[in-house]
Design an enzyme around this catalytic site. Structure first.
Site, PDB file in Angstrom:
ATOM      1  N   LYS A  54      38.864  -8.567  16.308  1.00 14.63           N
ATOM      2  CA  LYS A  54      38.741 -10.024  16.214  1.00 14.63           C
ATOM      3  C   LYS A  54      39.123 -10.665  17.548  1.00 14.63           C
ATOM      4  O   LYS A  54      38.461 -11.601  18.009  1.00 14.63           O
ATOM      5  CB  LYS A  54      39.623 -10.555  15.075  1.00 14.63           C
ATOM      6  CG  LYS A  54      39.074 -10.212  13.693  1.00 14.63           C
ATOM      7  CD  LYS A  54      40.075 -10.470  12.569  1.00 14.63           C
ATOM      8  CE  LYS A  54      39.525  -9.971  11.232  1.00 14.63           C
ATOM      9  NZ  LYS A  54      40.499 -10.026  10.144  1.00 14.63           N
ATOM     10  N   GLN A  98      46.732 -11.407   8.971  1.00 13.93           N
ATOM     11  CA  GLN A  98      46.006 -10.188   8.610  1.00 13.93           C
ATOM     12  C   GLN A  98      46.597  -9.570   7.346  1.00 13.93           C
ATOM     13  O   GLN A  98      47.807  -9.345   7.254  1.00 13.93           O
ATOM     14  CB  GLN A  98      46.058  -9.189   9.782  1.00 13.93           C
ATOM     15  CG  GLN A  98      45.249  -7.931   9.556  1.00 13.93           C
ATOM     16  CD  GLN A  98      43.743  -8.181   9.429  1.00 13.93           C
ATOM     17  OE1 GLN A  98      43.173  -8.960  10.169  1.00 13.93           O
ATOM     18  NE2 GLN A  98      43.104  -7.535   8.471  1.00 13.93           N
ATOM     19  N   ASP A 121      40.179 -18.416   7.530  1.00 17.50           N
ATOM     20  CA  ASP A 121      39.756 -17.375   6.589  1.00 17.50           C
ATOM     21  C   ASP A 121      39.157 -17.991   5.327  1.00 17.50           C
ATOM     22  O   ASP A 121      38.510 -17.299   4.541  1.00 17.50           O
ATOM     23  CB  ASP A 121      40.951 -16.491   6.191  1.00 17.50           C
ATOM     24  CG  ASP A 121      41.028 -15.216   7.025  1.00 17.50           C
ATOM     25  OD1 ASP A 121      39.975 -14.772   7.520  1.00 17.50           O
ATOM     26  OD2 ASP A 121      42.143 -14.681   7.165  1.00 17.50           O
TER      27      ASP A 121
END
Ligand code: NAD
Length: 288
Positions: A54, A98, A121
């Protein structure tokens, strides 16, 4: 005839190219570089790879990314404090924690604490509610990536029967929600671990999305001839990445199929970049 391959790498490259161009334009207009802050707790090897990918993708598109690494024994309060600090930092536009977190940490209050306007997200209840109501702020990256793939390939969803296997909050549920939205207009069935005779249902699917987490769960005889098969699964089997679909068998029946790797995975990252740029636009008031 074997199924056509839906090339997630190529489609994600097109999305990233667009994000790169739009980011350059945004930076030129505002002097602000969109900034993603990623939080990684502990040293789970897969998570380290995901976060690194990412970060790299951000850099390539002209976005700034900062990685906040915390030790495996970080407390709930310490993690909550970092999220609060990132919420308060105006130079940070997107925050990504994460998952999975180490077992002693509770992810839910941490994800809930991320400002919805920085929740790239798309997991915050505020953003999930907006998505359900058809007025999205950020869409969850994986199901959004799947919708982009279908759109890119010109695959009609309207009036089609879409069957999603899996009901997780990050893939299955939002996938179903996006497919039933106005504009997508699919008729959706969601299957899960308690679904009886799952093959009888998947065999009705014009579009079959597998997000199960079980290697090659979907066998060839579970796929309707001519169906479009989207394999979200990423499973490591003897150092090899395997999807949730028996690719070889399903390819003989489906009209189009995504590979693993090189299918949905690259799309997830591309949509994260897209959301980070969108978050910077929101913060600067330049969004429509
Ligand atoms: P999860 O474990 O949270 O959910 C799995 C779902 O599968 C559950 O809802 C469960 O009800 C269902 N399920 C389990 N066993 C079943 C069975 N026997 N029959 C029917 N349904 C069953 O997993 P997740 O986070 O939704 O991820 C699913 C898969 O997708 C995993 O392989 C994961 O690694 C992968 N994934 C890929 C990406 C990507 O970017 N491509 C992103 C997220 C997840």
């Amino acid at each position: 005839m074997p199924a056509a391959l839906i090339d997630g790498k190529a489609i994600s490259a097109a999305v990233r190219q667009q994000v790169t161009a739009d980011t350059a334009e945004f930076v030129a207009a505002t002097g602000v570089t969109p900034h993603l802050a990623a939080v990684l707790v502990g040293d789970d090897p897969a998570s380290q790879v995901y976060v690194r990918n990412k970060e790299r993708a951000c850099e390539k598109c002209g976005l700034k990314s900062t990685l906040h690494r915390l030790p495996a024994d970080t407390t709930q309060d310490q993690l909550a404090q970092l999220v609060a600090d990132l919420n308060a930092d105006d130079s940070v536009h997107g925050i990504l924690v994460q998952l999975p977190l180490p077992a002693h940490l509770n992810a839910e209050p941490i994800l809930d604490a991320i400002l919805p306007a920085k929740d790239v997200d798309g997991f915050h209840p505020d953003n999930v509610g907006r998505m359900l109501q058809g007025r999205p702020r950020f869409l969850p990256c994986t199901p959004h990536g799947v919708m982009k793939m279908l759109e890119h390939e010109g695959i009609e969803t309207s009036g089609k029967h879409a069957v999603v296997i899996g009901r997780s909050d990050i893939v299955g549920k939002p996938m179903g929600a996006l497919l039933i939205q106005r504009g997508a207009d699919a008729t959706v069935t969601i299957c899960h671990s308690r679904t009886a005779d799952i093959g009888a249902i998947t065999r009705q699917a014009d579009i079959l999305v597998a997000a199960v987490g079980i290697p090659e769960f979907v066998k060839g005889d579970m796929v309707k001839p001519g169906a479009v098969v989207i394999d979200v699964g990423i499973n490591r089997v003897n150092d090899r990445l395997v999807g949730d679909v028996d690719f070889e068998a399903a390819s003989q029946t489906a009209s189009a199929i995504t590979p693993v790797p090189g299918g949905v995975g690259p799309m997830t990252i591309a949509m994260l970049l897209n959301n980070t740029l969108e978050a910077a636009r929101l913060a600067s008031g330049t969004t429509d």
